[in-house]
Design an enzyme around this catalytic site. Structure first.
Site, PDB file in Angstrom:
ATOM      1  NE  ARG A   1      -2.209  -1.391   3.606  1.00 23.65           N
ATOM      2  CZ  ARG A   1      -1.703  -0.483   4.475  1.00 23.65           C
ATOM      3  NH1 ARG A   1      -1.785   1.003   4.307  1.00 23.65           N
ATOM      4  NH2 ARG A   1      -1.131  -0.567   5.518  1.00 23.65           N
TER       5      ARG A   1
ATOM      6  CE  LYS B   1      -6.045  -3.850   4.712  1.00 29.39           C
ATOM      7  NZ  LYS B   1      -6.910  -4.419   5.937  1.00 29.39           N
TER       8      LYS B   1
ATOM      9  CG  HIS C   1      -6.832  -4.269  10.649  1.00 28.02           C
ATOM     10  ND1 HIS C   1      -5.502  -4.013  10.990  1.00 28.02           N
ATOM     11  CD2 HIS C   1      -6.826  -5.052   9.446  1.00 28.02           C
ATOM     12  CE1 HIS C   1      -4.695  -4.536   9.805  1.00 28.02           C
ATOM     13  NE2 HIS C   1      -5.577  -5.036   9.035  1.00 28.02           N
TER      14      HIS C   1
ATOM     15  CB  SER D   1       1.461  -6.695   8.616  1.00 26.72           C
ATOM     16  OG  SER D   1       2.039  -7.652   7.666  1.00 26.72           O
TER      17      SER D   1
ATOM     18  CE  LYS E   1      -4.785  -8.639  11.307  1.00 34.43           C
ATOM     19  NZ  LYS E   1      -5.393  -9.032   9.893  1.00 34.43           N
ATOM     20  CB  THR E   2      -4.075 -14.616   8.271  1.00 32.34           C
ATOM     21  OG1 THR E   2      -4.411 -13.419   7.837  1.00 32.34           O
ATOM     22  CG2 THR E   2      -4.682 -15.744   7.578  1.00 32.34           C
TER      23      THR E   2
ATOM     24  CG  ASP F   1      -7.727  -7.742   6.859  1.00 29.53           C
ATOM     25  OD1 ASP F   1      -6.849  -7.808   7.751  1.00 29.53           O
ATOM     26  OD2 ASP F   1      -7.717  -6.924   5.940  1.00 29.53           O
TER      27      ASP F   1
ATOM     28  NE  ARG G   1      -0.305  -8.712   1.932  1.00 29.62           N
ATOM     29  CZ  ARG G   1      -0.923  -8.774   2.915  1.00 29.62           C
ATOM     30  NH1 ARG G   1      -1.814  -9.570   3.466  1.00 29.62           N
ATOM     31  NH2 ARG G   1      -0.535  -7.972   3.903  1.00 29.62           N
TER      32      ARG G   1
END
Length: 534
Positions: free
Chosen positions: A60, A200, A219, A239, A243-244, A258, A324
């Site tokens: 990003r 996003k 988030h 990141s 989390k995932t 997410d 990704r």
């Protein structure tokens, strides 16, 4: 080439976008892949995955995001965190982009964000790249085909990577631009092929709109116990914190990985897919995510692969460490069919502490939860960026500062109120280093993290003996008999050979937290201020 369905009263022409070349509405995956290949946008991978590169930008561009400063939003935007754009600059940007688009082929997807029908937002994505249309079709939620006949977009996103912004004329910072206009219900993206800007931008939009409806945008990833959505857990984290990975528990139902909302009805996923990091991904550690990389339609972004066999190299980060894959949620076998959960019974805040100070798990009071939520701490490690030679703190408020249009306290107070109303238990989980800082210590064992999380979520951790952490004041288990986690791991000071070095490192980290939190002290209640000043 197939042509998807569209509400004939709401074509691009009806929106004032005219003079384009071929426009394809709501193509499905096979046609989008065929179009991408015909246009030379990428290659077909194993199992029918789409292999693409995003060129110059592999992540990003947060410094190129702008919100148009209009009277309707002027007093509610957190301008210290969001770059303003003048309405005149946006109008010029819009006109120039539409002129640039004339005669070119475009792809339209009519989708929605938000699994809860009460808070669903219908969004139209207009993309120059066919694979961007495939990507966002995975990431947002797909209406039934017959719903498209009456679909009316409430917001439109136009993404035109070949368009170059003019900072002087448009009032932006570079040739890359992401500009959001709440009055015109329009988001313009130009100068970048990175697909994550699409999703996003919609997340940022929801982060502004939903708090007015009493919904906490988060988030976070989320899951719930089998056949029991009431037992829901959410996982906040920046990141690289897990989390995932940690929400993808085979023994629980995955709601999403997410972006979620917490309303008076419970929790709900904003999205319809996952956007998972693939660096060092292995079938042994994360079999389901690994298997998506060779499934039909999965978008493989910025990965090195064998030109003949199309075999992916999960360890080669020469293009980017931010490699990704994007895939629809139903590619995960234990994904929720409804993407709905109950009011979170547990809130987990994930941090990757490269200083080796924080314990693997700690229980937080509501005031401590707001403190750590507003802090949004994790750490960069040496070698990840040029010039980083020792761990460096990263504080991203609400675990997602780049996506927060409103002041952090708005989200913090929403979270605290919901925690209090629903009796939610909050935990801080460190997936970073133990036995020393990065370079000396070792990474927290993933098996220990999973075991402690399981004990927290099934309630067995409630029976443990807790001690008060001398540095941050939260409660830390002394021993957890329900797991095989060694007691020494629960006390980070004991894992260091040099106890004085630990104490010095802990004092340094506490000071970093305090310095960062100064910006919020005048905006918070006394109980949270008491946590901040110890």
């Amino acid at each position: 080439m197939g042509q998807g369905r569209v509400n004939s009263d709401h074509t691009l022409e009806a929106q004032g976008i005219t003079g384009l070349g071929d426009v394809h509405y709501n193509l499905m995956e096979p046609d989008l892949i065929a179009k991408s290949l015909c246009r030379g946008e990428g290659e077909l991978g194993k199992g029918g995955a789409m292999l693409v590169s995003t060129g110059k930008y592999t992540g990003r561009s947060p410094k190129d995001k702008h919100i148009v400063r209009t009277a309707s939003v002027n007093d509610t935007i957190w301008w210290e965190n969001n770059a303003p754009m003048a309405p005149e600059g946006f109008d010029a940007l819009h006109a120039d982009m539409l002129e640039h688009m004339k005669g070119r082929e475009y792809f339209v997807q009519d989708l929605y964000a938000g699994a809860d029908p009460a808070y669903r937002l219908d969004v139209r994505l207009v993309t120059e790249l066919a694979w961007h249309s495939l990507f966002i079709r995975h990431m947002l939620r797909r209406p039934d085909r017959d719903e498209l006949d009456s679909f009316v977009p409430k917001f439109t996103v136009i993404n035109c990577p070949t368009f170059q912004a003019d900072p002087e004329r448009h009032g932006c910072k570079s040739e890359t631009v992401i500009a959001m206009n709440f009055d015109k219900k329009l988001i313009l993206i130009g100068g970048t092929e990175y697909a994550g800007e699409n999703k996003k931008s919609v997340f940022s939009l929801l982060n502004y709109m939903l708090p007015e409806k009493g919904v906490m945008p988060m988030h976070c990833s989320a899951n719930h116990a089998p056949n029991n959505p009431v037992d829901t857990a959410v996982f906040f984290g920046l990141s690289g914190t897990g989390k995932t990975t940690l929400s993808a528990d085979p023994n629980r139902v995955l709601i999403g990985d997410d972006e979620h909302g917490w309303s008076d009805n419970g929790s709900f996923n904003f999205e319809g897919g996952c956007y998972a990091k693939t660096i060092n991904l292995s079938r042994d550690a994360e079999p389901e995510i690994y298997d998506t990389t060779s499934k039909f339609g999965t978008v493989i972004e910025n990965m090195v692969y064998d030109p003949e066999t199309k075999e992916l190299d999960f360890d080669d980060d020469s293009l980017t460490a931010n490699m990704r894959c994007a895939y629809p949620m139903h590619y995960i076998s234990n994904a929720s069919e409804t993407a709905l959960g109950g009011h979170p019974k547990n809130v987990i805040m994930l941090t990757c502490d490269a200083f080796g100070v924080l314990p693997p798990i700690a229980r937080l009071t509501p005031a401590q939860a707001m403190y750590h939520f507003l802090s949004g701490f994790t750490a960069k490690v040496a070698g990840t960026e040029r010039g980083v030679t020792e761990p460096q703190p990263t504080f991203s408020t609400c675990f997602g500062a780049p996506f927060m249009p409103r002041r952090p306290e708005v989200y913090g107070e929403l979270l605290r109120d919901k925690i209090a109303k629903h009796g939610t238990t909050c935990w801080l989980v460190n997936t970073g280093w133990t036995g020393g800082a990065f370079g000396t210590g070792s990474r927290m064992p993933i098996k220990a993290t999973r075991a402690l999380l399981t004990a927290a979520l099934d309630g067995s951790l409630d029976d443990a003996e807790f001690r008060k952490d001398p540095n941050f004041g939260f409660e830390v288990p002394v021993s957890v008999k329900a797991t095989a986690v060694p007691d020494i791991l629960l006390n980070p000071r004991r894992t260091w050979d040099d106890k004085a070095a630990y104490d010095a490192q802990a004092a340094k980290l506490v000071s970093m937290f305090s310095d960062n939190f100064e910006q919020y002290v005048d905006h918070i209640d006394a109980d949270v201020r008491a946590v901040a000043i110890g």
